[in-house]
Scaffold this motif. Structure first.
Motif, PDB file in Angstrom:
ATOM      1  N   ARG A 182      20.755-115.774 -16.065  1.00  0.00           N
ATOM      2  CA  ARG A 182      21.077-115.425 -14.682  1.00  0.00           C
ATOM      3  C   ARG A 182      19.775-115.345 -13.896  1.00  0.00           C
ATOM      4  O   ARG A 182      18.840-114.637 -14.298  1.00  0.00           O
ATOM      5  N   LEU A 183      19.701-116.075 -12.773  1.00  0.00           N
ATOM      6  CA  LEU A 183      18.493-116.163 -11.965  1.00  0.00           C
ATOM      7  C   LEU A 183      18.827-115.714 -10.546  1.00  0.00           C
ATOM      8  O   LEU A 183      19.091-116.527  -9.665  1.00  0.00           O
ATOM      9  N   THR A 242      21.185-135.874 -30.598  1.00  0.00           N
ATOM     10  CA  THR A 242      21.450-134.577 -29.975  1.00  0.00           C
ATOM     11  C   THR A 242      21.891-134.845 -28.544  1.00  0.00           C
ATOM     12  O   THR A 242      21.185-135.516 -27.786  1.00  0.00           O
ATOM     13  N   ILE A 243      23.078-134.383 -28.207  1.00  0.00           N
ATOM     14  CA  ILE A 243      23.638-134.623 -26.878  1.00  0.00           C
ATOM     15  C   ILE A 243      24.033-133.283 -26.254  1.00  0.00           C
ATOM     16  O   ILE A 243      24.282-132.308 -26.966  1.00  0.00           O
ATOM     17  N   GLY A 244      24.079-133.235 -24.947  1.00  0.00           N
ATOM     18  CA  GLY A 244      24.478-131.991 -24.316  1.00  0.00           C
ATOM     19  C   GLY A 244      24.324-132.041 -22.818  1.00  0.00           C
ATOM     20  O   GLY A 244      24.170-133.108 -22.218  1.00  0.00           O
ATOM     21  N   LEU A 245      24.345-130.864 -22.207  1.00  0.00           N
ATOM     22  CA  LEU A 245      24.214-130.779 -20.761  1.00  0.00           C
ATOM     23  C   LEU A 245      23.594-129.455 -20.374  1.00  0.00           C
ATOM     24  O   LEU A 245      23.675-128.465 -21.103  1.00  0.00           O
ATOM     25  N   ILE A 246      22.973-129.473 -19.208  1.00  0.00           N
ATOM     26  CA  ILE A 246      22.495-128.276 -18.563  1.00  0.00           C
ATOM     27  C   ILE A 246      23.240-128.168 -17.248  1.00  0.00           C
ATOM     28  O   ILE A 246      23.475-129.178 -16.574  1.00  0.00           O
ATOM     29  N   ALA A 247      23.677-126.962 -16.902  1.00  0.00           N
ATOM     30  CA  ALA A 247      24.546-126.791 -15.749  1.00  0.00           C
ATOM     31  C   ALA A 247      24.104-125.600 -14.919  1.00  0.00           C
ATOM     32  O   ALA A 247      23.520-124.636 -15.440  1.00  0.00           O
ATOM     33  N   THR A 248      24.393-125.662 -13.628  1.00  0.00           N
ATOM     34  CA  THR A 248      24.118-124.561 -12.721  1.00  0.00           C
ATOM     35  C   THR A 248      25.221-124.470 -11.682  1.00  0.00           C
ATOM     36  O   THR A 248      25.882-125.477 -11.376  1.00  0.00           O
ATOM     37  N   VAL A 294      24.726-121.591  -2.872  1.00  0.00           N
ATOM     38  CA  VAL A 294      23.314-121.512  -2.505  1.00  0.00           C
ATOM     39  C   VAL A 294      22.623-122.767  -3.017  1.00  0.00           C
ATOM     40  O   VAL A 294      23.029-123.356  -4.032  1.00  0.00           O
ATOM     41  N   ASP A 295      21.601-123.198  -2.306  1.00  0.00           N
ATOM     42  CA  ASP A 295      20.839-124.359  -2.750  1.00  0.00           C
ATOM     43  C   ASP A 295      19.966-123.982  -3.935  1.00  0.00           C
ATOM     44  O   ASP A 295      19.380-122.891  -3.970  1.00  0.00           O
ATOM     45  N   GLY A 296      19.899-124.884  -4.902  1.00  0.00           N
ATOM     46  CA  GLY A 296      19.105-124.611  -6.082  1.00  0.00           C
ATOM     47  C   GLY A 296      17.611-124.672  -5.806  1.00  0.00           C
ATOM     48  O   GLY A 296      17.138-125.545  -5.072  1.00  0.00           O
ATOM     49  N   ASP A 297      16.868-123.741  -6.358  1.00  0.00           N
ATOM     50  CA  ASP A 297      15.411-123.730  -6.290  1.00  0.00           C
ATOM     51  C   ASP A 297      14.897-124.508  -7.496  1.00  0.00           C
ATOM     52  O   ASP A 297      14.884-124.006  -8.618  1.00  0.00           O
ATOM     53  N   LEU A 304      12.804-122.889 -16.087  1.00  0.00           N
ATOM     54  CA  LEU A 304      13.598-122.256 -17.134  1.00  0.00           C
ATOM     55  C   LEU A 304      14.565-123.203 -17.840  1.00  0.00           C
ATOM     56  O   LEU A 304      15.258-122.798 -18.772  1.00  0.00           O
ATOM     57  N   ALA A 305      14.628-124.459 -17.402  1.00  0.00           N
ATOM     58  CA  ALA A 305      15.566-125.415 -17.994  1.00  0.00           C
ATOM     59  C   ALA A 305      15.313-125.606 -19.479  1.00  0.00           C
ATOM     60  O   ALA A 305      16.244-125.594 -20.294  1.00  0.00           O
ATOM     61  N   ALA A 306      14.055-125.792 -19.857  1.00  0.00           N
ATOM     62  CA  ALA A 306      13.748-126.008 -21.269  1.00  0.00           C
ATOM     63  C   ALA A 306      14.072-124.777 -22.103  1.00  0.00           C
ATOM     64  O   ALA A 306      14.514-124.891 -23.252  1.00  0.00           O
ATOM     65  N   GLU A 307      13.879-123.588 -21.521  1.00  0.00           N
ATOM     66  CA  GLU A 307      14.156-122.356 -22.255  1.00  0.00           C
ATOM     67  C   GLU A 307      15.626-122.241 -22.609  1.00  0.00           C
ATOM     68  O   GLU A 307      15.985-121.929 -23.756  1.00  0.00           O
ATOM     69  N   VAL A 308      16.524-122.493 -21.650  1.00  0.00           N
ATOM     70  CA  VAL A 308      17.950-122.324 -21.927  1.00  0.00           C
ATOM     71  C   VAL A 308      18.455-123.409 -22.881  1.00  0.00           C
ATOM     72  O   VAL A 308      19.321-123.155 -23.725  1.00  0.00           O
TER      73      VAL A 308
END
Length: 320
Positions: A182-183, A242-248, A294-297, A304-308
């Protein structure tokens, strides 16, 4: 096939879920008798999407459509599947399921659901006859919800394995993992199906969490084994991914979503060693639902993308 042996202190508390991102639903189909399955992420109202295909042996569908300069701006679902290229057929079932409910990109009088997909190779553990098909894709859609979901050997992660470079007979189970952060007003989450040639390592201390089995049955380091003089064992070209997704839930443009997918691959590099090999077909998608209004920063999300993503990789092989 032995289970991963996780060093003391390497276990994580609840890492979070992909569905912590508002506007997403997740559903799994797990084959009743074969180690394979598929997982669908539904965003029926549409979500901005991007992709980065980094591995040398990918199996994908509709990834060219996601290039920033191309026309279609949003997708209605993403599919991750076992079964190698045969498993791409599961996306047909997802498309039909969405179309029957009126979702899709309007083309004249027709709505065409946009369902990009990526697959892992798990056919050395079953065969083409049991690969996920259109019926499997529909079943995953029927099961989709925003509730908490299982991880590990479920859905697309059912037949996943890791630590195969020294020979598939020494591999350990991989699986499907999730994590979220959570950001402020915005949530960032990842879901990864870990079927790597390489090992899963703890980014904090470097311990091998899952990899090739050593003489004592415990996970050992592929890279260290190669440095010590061992040579790659029997492994099929294109036999891992390895497949996947990052989402916001923030609002992103299509170029921003593409950049987020690119940055997110660094999380694979933190938690998988070696990664992006000639035998891997690594693919990461990015989704932005805009539900947070809200617009993404991108500075914050990118940092933090790599961390999650790394947390999701670890979650795929953690006990329980």
């Amino acid at each position: 096939m032995s289970e991963p042996v996780v060093p003391a202190g390497a276990e994580r508390a609840d890492a979070g879920s992909l569905c912590d991102v508002a506007g997403l639903k997740l559903g799994h189909y797990t084959h009743p008798s074969a180690p394979t399955g598929c997982s669908v992420v539904l965003c029926e109202a549409g979500a901005t999407a991007g992709v980065d295909v980094r591995g040398a042996a990918p199996g994908t569908r509709e990834t060219d459509l996601l290039r920033p300069e191309n026309t279609v701006q949003q997708v209605h679902a993403l599919l991750l599947s076992g079964g190698s290229a045969f498993g791409l057929a599961a996306a047909d079932g997802v498309m039909r399921w969405l179309a029957e409910r009126g979702h899709g990109f309007p083309v004249g009088q027709v709505r065409v659901p946009i369902v990009p997909a990526a697959v892992i190779f798990d056919l050395w553990r079953h065969d083409a006859a049991t690969a996920p098909d259109a019926a499997a894709g529909r079943a995953a859609c029927d099961a989709a919800s925003a509730a908490e979901h299982a991880r590990g050997p479920v859905g697309a992660g059912t037949g996943a394995t890791v630590g195969k470079l020294l020979g598939v007979d020494r591999a350990m189970p991989g699986g499907l993992g999730m994590a979220s952060l959570r950001l402020g007003e915005v949530t960032l989450a990842a879901m990864v199906v870990v079927n790597a040639v390489g090992d899963v390592v703890d980014p904090r201390g470097g311990q091998v969490l899952a990899g090739p089995r050593g003489p004592d049955g415990r996970a050992c380091s592929t890279v260290q084994a190669l440095l010590d003089g061992e040579r790659p064992g029997r492994a099929l070209q294109g036999s891992a991914t390895t497949i996947g997704l990052i989402a916001t839930d923030a609002r992103l443009t299509k170029p921003q979503a593409t950049k987020l997918a690119q940055i997110a691959h660094d999380g694979l590099a933190r938690a998988i060693q070696p990664v992006h090999t000639v035998m891997d077909g690594d693919v990461l998608f990015a989704l932005a639902t805009g539900a947070a209004e809200v617009d993404g920063d991108m500075t914050l999300l990118g940092a933090l993308a790599a961390e999650v993503v790394a947390r999701a990789v670890v979650d795929a092989v953690r006990p329980g």
